[in-house]
Design a protein around this motif. Structure first.
Motif, PDB file in Angstrom:
ATOM      1  N   LEU B  67      63.071 -12.031  18.320  1.00  0.00           N
ATOM      2  CA  LEU B  67      63.837 -13.275  18.501  1.00  0.00           C
ATOM      3  C   LEU B  67      62.898 -14.478  18.478  1.00  0.00           C
ATOM      4  O   LEU B  67      63.168 -15.483  17.804  1.00  0.00           O
ATOM      5  N   THR B  70      61.842 -15.185  14.983  1.00  0.00           N
ATOM      6  CA  THR B  70      62.940 -15.755  14.198  1.00  0.00           C
ATOM      7  C   THR B  70      63.048 -17.253  14.456  1.00  0.00           C
ATOM      8  O   THR B  70      63.193 -18.053  13.519  1.00  0.00           O
ATOM      9  N   ILE B  71      62.959 -17.636  15.748  1.00  0.00           N
ATOM     10  CA  ILE B  71      63.045 -19.053  16.105  1.00  0.00           C
ATOM     11  C   ILE B  71      61.862 -19.814  15.502  1.00  0.00           C
ATOM     12  O   ILE B  71      62.021 -20.895  14.930  1.00  0.00           O
ATOM     13  N   ILE B  74      62.368 -20.121  11.596  1.00  0.00           N
ATOM     14  CA  ILE B  74      63.397 -21.100  11.236  1.00  0.00           C
ATOM     15  C   ILE B  74      62.888 -22.510  11.565  1.00  0.00           C
ATOM     16  O   ILE B  74      63.137 -23.462  10.820  1.00  0.00           O
ATOM     17  N   GLY B  75      62.107 -22.614  12.659  1.00  0.00           N
ATOM     18  CA  GLY B  75      61.481 -23.895  12.991  1.00  0.00           C
ATOM     19  C   GLY B  75      60.555 -24.361  11.873  1.00  0.00           C
ATOM     20  O   GLY B  75      60.532 -25.545  11.515  1.00  0.00           O
ATOM     21  N   SER B  77      60.875 -23.602   8.783  1.00  0.00           N
ATOM     22  CA  SER B  77      61.715 -24.023   7.659  1.00  0.00           C
ATOM     23  C   SER B  77      62.183 -25.462   7.869  1.00  0.00           C
ATOM     24  O   SER B  77      62.278 -26.231   6.910  1.00  0.00           O
ATOM     25  N   LEU B  78      62.489 -25.804   9.142  1.00  0.00           N
ATOM     26  CA  LEU B  78      62.898 -27.184   9.439  1.00  0.00           C
ATOM     27  C   LEU B  78      61.767 -28.150   9.114  1.00  0.00           C
ATOM     28  O   LEU B  78      61.973 -29.152   8.406  1.00  0.00           O
ATOM     29  N   ALA B  81      61.411 -28.503   5.408  1.00  0.00           N
ATOM     30  CA  ALA B  81      62.464 -29.345   4.839  1.00  0.00           C
ATOM     31  C   ALA B  81      62.187 -30.819   5.127  1.00  0.00           C
ATOM     32  O   ALA B  81      62.431 -31.686   4.281  1.00  0.00           O
ATOM     33  N   HIS B 194      61.521 -21.449   2.169  1.00  0.00           N
ATOM     34  CA  HIS B 194      62.867 -21.185   2.682  1.00  0.00           C
ATOM     35  C   HIS B 194      63.354 -19.806   2.253  1.00  0.00           C
ATOM     36  O   HIS B 194      64.052 -19.118   3.001  1.00  0.00           O
ATOM     37  N   PHE B 195      62.982 -19.390   1.036  1.00  0.00           N
ATOM     38  CA  PHE B 195      63.342 -18.050   0.568  1.00  0.00           C
ATOM     39  C   PHE B 195      62.745 -16.987   1.501  1.00  0.00           C
ATOM     40  O   PHE B 195      63.423 -16.034   1.896  1.00  0.00           O
ATOM     41  N   ASP B 197      61.977 -17.375   4.557  1.00  0.00           N
ATOM     42  CA  ASP B 197      62.744 -17.492   5.800  1.00  0.00           C
ATOM     43  C   ASP B 197      64.049 -16.694   5.698  1.00  0.00           C
ATOM     44  O   ASP B 197      64.432 -15.970   6.621  1.00  0.00           O
ATOM     45  N   ILE B 198      64.740 -16.793   4.570  1.00  0.00           N
ATOM     46  CA  ILE B 198      66.020 -16.089   4.382  1.00  0.00           C
ATOM     47  C   ILE B 198      65.813 -14.572   4.418  1.00  0.00           C
ATOM     48  O   ILE B 198      66.621 -13.847   5.012  1.00  0.00           O
ATOM     49  N   ILE B 201      65.726 -13.676   7.906  1.00  0.00           N
ATOM     50  CA  ILE B 201      67.054 -13.803   8.519  1.00  0.00           C
ATOM     51  C   ILE B 201      67.829 -12.495   8.361  1.00  0.00           C
ATOM     52  O   ILE B 201      68.600 -12.104   9.240  1.00  0.00           O
TER      53      ILE B 201
END
Lengths: 111, 216
Positions: B67, B70-71, B74-75, B77-78, B81, B194-195, B197-198, B201
């Motif tokens: 977990l 994962t956070i 995704i962070g 990825s933010l 972006a 991002h890919f 990251d996916i 996910i």
């Protein structure tokens, strides 16, 4: 030339939504849906829920972080094309495994 | 057109150049998805065939670390972006800052992954002659760990490559190479990140969360 840039808060909201779904998927992983569902479909319900959440998260990343929302139409064509080939890969291979007996995997250590 | 224009001669406009760059990246990601697809397929077939071994093996993984990672990812990825957004607005310092944050978060992910691998090593969960598993069906539990190490290993390899590319990108950004008209390298590396990251996910629920409900 004008450059289209999404506002900062869009990225923050998408991130927060991704965090929400991450916590949600961990939470529901501890719930056994088979106890609350009709017999037969219960054992795939947990997988269906987890994969639906993962798919939702992926769509959020693709649409907003990867800018497919607002892109030209050719990008979705590439993505859908890929997904169609993935479906072919899974359906055809799956059909093969489902319709013939699978020989048992016996590694060297157990002999 | 000025002499140091960043519009390549074979493009009519910056918009066309940007679209071509993104499209090329998407075709690359497309084959990456097919490439990972084989592993996802192997996982699906073997889990369907050996559900008990996979459920018990899955419970050996540390859900807290999964977990946390994962956070973190995704962070990252933010921040990636946001780096692309900064570049599109011509904010050089913001681009560099967010790219460095992305590399930091990516590194945290890999360090945590390293600790997880070390823990598996100490508990004899590496497939091979020293594999030990107390749950039922240890023979097929090995299959789960073969897939666990293949999938997370290939994912980690993509992150290591990504960190290398990000280091180069950060240097380019610091030199002020990117403009609102042409920051296609930043956009392209962003798409790659991002890919990755996916992929995670999907790996997180498939490897860490599956089988959890069998204990409740």
């Amino acid at each position: 030339m004008s450059v289209h840039v999404a506002p900062l808060k869009t990225y923050i909201y998408v991130f927060l939504a991704l965090m929400f779904f991450t916590v949600l998927t961990v939470g529901v992983a501890f719930v056994n849906f088979a106890h609350h569902a009709p017999k037969g479909i219960g054992n795939v319900l947990n997988d269906a829920v987890a994969m639906s959440i993962a798919l939702t998260k992926a769509v959020l990343v693709v649409a907003f972080f990867m800018h497919v929302k607002g892109s030209t139409k050719i990008t979705p064509v590439v993505i859908w094309g890929t997904l169609i080939f993935m479906v072919i890969l899974f359906v055809f291979t799956g059909a093969d495994y489902l319709t013939r007996p699978m020989t048992t995997f016996v590694p060297v250590m157990s002999q | 057109m000025s002499e140091n224009s960043t519009l390549a001669h074979h493009f009519d406009s910056y918009a066309q150049q940007k679209e071509s760059a993104s499209l090329g990246m998407w075709v690359f990601i497309s084959q990456e998805i097919m490439f990972f697809g084989g592993l996802f397929l192997a996982y699906t077939i073997y889990r369907w065939r050996f559900p008990e071994a996979f459920a018990y093996s899955s419970n050996e993984l540390d859900i807290g670390l999964g977990l946390f990672n994962t956070i973190v990812l995704i962070g990252s990825s933010l921040t990636m972006a946001l780096a692309v957004r900064n570049a599109a607005l011509g904010e050089k310092n913001g681009t560099v800052r967010n790219l460095i944050l992305t590399m930091l978060l990516g590194s945290v992910f890999l360090v945590v992954k390293g600790f997880e691998y070390a823990h598996k090593w100490q508990h004899h969960l590496i497939p091979g002659p020293n594999f030990q598993f107390s749950g039922p069906d240890p023979v097929h539990a090995q299959l789960f760990f073969v897939l666990y190490f293949s999938m997370t290993g290939l994912h980690a390899l993509h992150m290591i490559v990504g960190l290398g590319i990000l280091a180069w990108l950060t240097a380019q950004a610091a030199k002020g190479r990117f403009t609102p008209e042409n920051h296609n390298y930043v956009e392209g590396v962003g798409l790659y990140w991002h890919f990755v990251d996916i992929i995670w996910i999907f790996l997180f629920p498939l490897l860490y969360l599956f089988g959890r409900h069998h204990l409740t």
